[in-house]
Enzyme design. Structure first.
Site, PDB file in Angstrom:
ATOM      1  N   SER A 131       0.852  -1.202   0.000  1.00  0.00           N
ATOM      2  CA  SER A 131       0.000   0.000   0.000  1.00  0.00           C
ATOM      3  C   SER A 131       0.880   1.242   0.000  1.00  0.00           C
ATOM      4  O   SER A 131       2.068   1.175  -0.357  1.00  0.00           O
ATOM      5  CB  SER A 131      -0.938  -0.020   1.213  1.00  0.00           C
ATOM      6  OG  SER A 131      -1.920   0.978   1.097  1.00  0.00           O
ATOM      7  N   ASN A 132       0.342   2.382   0.375  1.00  0.00           N
ATOM      8  CA  ASN A 132       1.100   3.639   0.429  1.00  0.00           C
ATOM      9  C   ASN A 132       0.487   4.524   1.511  1.00  0.00           C
ATOM     10  O   ASN A 132      -0.582   4.213   2.042  1.00  0.00           O
ATOM     11  CB  ASN A 132       1.087   4.313  -0.948  1.00  0.00           C
ATOM     12  CG  ASN A 132      -0.331   4.646  -1.368  1.00  0.00           C
ATOM     13  OD1 ASN A 132      -0.985   5.481  -0.780  1.00  0.00           O
ATOM     14  ND2 ASN A 132      -0.832   3.928  -2.381  1.00  0.00           N
ATOM     15  N   PRO A 133       1.143   5.656   1.834  1.00  0.00           N
ATOM     16  CA  PRO A 133       0.680   6.431   3.009  1.00  0.00           C
ATOM     17  C   PRO A 133      -0.488   7.382   2.764  1.00  0.00           C
ATOM     18  O   PRO A 133      -0.742   8.256   3.596  1.00  0.00           O
ATOM     19  CB  PRO A 133       1.926   7.248   3.411  1.00  0.00           C
ATOM     20  CG  PRO A 133       2.955   6.998   2.384  1.00  0.00           C
ATOM     21  CD  PRO A 133       2.385   6.194   1.280  1.00  0.00           C
ATOM     22  N   ALA A 183      -4.306   7.295  -4.520  1.00  0.00           N
ATOM     23  CA  ALA A 183      -2.966   6.772  -4.790  1.00  0.00           C
ATOM     24  C   ALA A 183      -3.146   5.274  -5.047  1.00  0.00           C
ATOM     25  O   ALA A 183      -3.112   4.452  -4.124  1.00  0.00           O
ATOM     26  CB  ALA A 183      -2.064   7.033  -3.599  1.00  0.00           C
TER      27      ALA A 183
END
Ligand code: PMT
Length: 395
Positions: free
Chosen positions: A208-210, A275
């Site tokens: 995943s990403n922040p 995102a």
């Protein structure tokens, strides 16, 4: 957003009066000029001094002597008000407003007003359900410029559970902002993707990403305030849901694509702030992968590019993308506009302090297909959202 707006807050005698103290704080923080009018009973629950200190303005009450101090102030106030909110509105105040009774400061001011009112009933559940109260509410609702906020079900002051609780200050505040926003997006449907996607390689682990969803949620909130119908396809985030927005929760890029395609037909404007993971694990283990070898190799495959697919089928729709870059931002952004057939792209250099993931602010540049661009300084994401919607409305 409320700078330059004058808001009257009518407080009548109910235990929920304490919530209105927080409401004044929220309104002041947003720049509004707030004047509080209290019924005599209300002064028994919260002192006028509390409201005076928070609002920075005199408080108008029915306490003997106050009328004399500000003899025609209810007329002056009613002329400069942009909105009056009555919170809590007791059964008595509702009855007076519904029947045109003007026997105290609040009800007199109400009759002299021409601006919208927001009435927030709060009372015992039996009083609320009483046919007289219901008839009065129905009557008020039929008048121009009266907006009613429904009370909540919950534990009331007496300990009984029933319908009659005043909504929380933040909910009333959001409703005020909605009522005072220009409705230049009425009739438009805006579809927004926000947050990250999660691409699992076993039941409990994922790539995943922040992304926190803050940017996308700010756009959703602002578009709804401006009267648009908003559908927000959101990856997993833990921030407050914007009011008056339909939220469709998804996890993976594949699910996000499905939801976006489902609603795209009814959409006028698509904004991709999510995102989205570009790749997902080719295989998802059915059970937790046990720690074993020193290295673990994951085979990844490409995810669908949601905005590119929608961009190719956009017809008359406006499609706006985001570009999160750390270097060569401008040329990458320009490349993406062309490849994804976008009307413009919002470029954020996520390596800059105060921009991109997680923070409440952003530093963006709008890049247009002809290579021109418009640059903005550090701003709150809510203000960036306003700029984006302004630009879309110009298109
Ligand atoms: O959520 P926050 O914490 O507030 O952070 C905000 C943000 C940094 C996530 C946001 O401002 C942002 O930049 N979003 C886009 C991030 C991104 O994925 O950029 P990209 O350059 O990889 O993608 C370009 C565009 O294609 C984006 O509109 C993206 O939504 C879209 N895309 C990308 C890949 C993919 N498979 N499908 C897509 O639709």
């Amino acid at each position: 957003m409320l700078a330059g707006k004058t808001i009257l807050l009518g407080v009548s005698g109910g235990i929920a009066a304490y919530k209105s103290v927080e409401l004044v704080r929220l309104l002041k923080k947003e720049g509004a000029d707030v004047y509080v009018i209290m019924t005599e009973h209300a002064t028994k629950f919260v002192t006028p001094l509390t409201f005076e200190s928070l609002s920075g303005n005199p408080v108008f009450t029915d306490v003997v002597g106050e009328y004399k101090k500000y003899p025609v102030e209810h007329i002056v106030l009613s002329e400069k008000a942009d909105l009056m909110v009555v919170a809590p509105a007791t059964a008595n105040v509702i009855a007076k407003f519904a029947n045109g009774i003007a026997d105290d400061y609040l009800s007199t001011t109400n009759l002299a007003l021409t601006c919208p009112r927001l009435i927030c009933p709060a009372m015992n559940h039996n009083m609320y359900a009483h046919p007289a109260t219901q008839a009065n509410l129905k009557r008020l609702d039929s008048y121009d410029n009266y907006q009613l906020m429904e009370p909540k079900e919950g534990r009331l002051a007496t300990g009984i559970v029933g319908k009659g609780r005043m909504p929380e200050a933040i909910e009333i505040f959001n409703e005020i902002k909605y009522l005072l926003s220009p409705k230049d997006m009425l009739g438009k449907t805006v579809l927004i993707t926000a947050g990250p996607t999660r691409e699992h390689y076993d039941p409990i682990r994922f790539l995943s990403n922040p992304s926190t969803g803050k940017m996308g949620y700010a756009i959703a909130r602002k578009a709804a305030e401006r009267g648009a119908r908003v559908i927000l396809v959101s990856g997993p985030v833990s921030i407050e849901l914007p009011p008056k927005v339909k939220v469709v929760s998804v996890n993976t890029a594949i699910e996000m694509r499905e939801a976006a395609i489902k609603y795209f037909d009814e959409t006028d404007i698509f904004i991709g702030t999510a995102a989205v993971a570009d790749y997902r694990p080719k295989n998802r283990a059915a059970e937790k992968i046990k720690k074993g070898a020193d290295t673990l190799i994951l085979d990844l495959e490409k995810n669908p590019d949601i905005i590119a697919e929608l961009g190719q089928n956009k017809d008359q729709r406006i499609v706006v993308g985001f570009a999160a870059e750390t270097n060569n931002g401008f040329s990458y952004a320009l490349e993406k506009i062309k490849k994804k057939n976008l009307d413009f792209i919002v470029l954020n250099d996520v390596a800059q302090k105060g921009a991109g993931f997680g923070v409440d602010t952003n530093i963006v540049k709008f890049v247009f297909p002809d290579g021109t661009h418009e640059e903005f300084p550090l701003m709150l994401k809510e203000d960036v959202a306003t700029k984006i919607l302004d630009q879309i409305m110009k298109l």
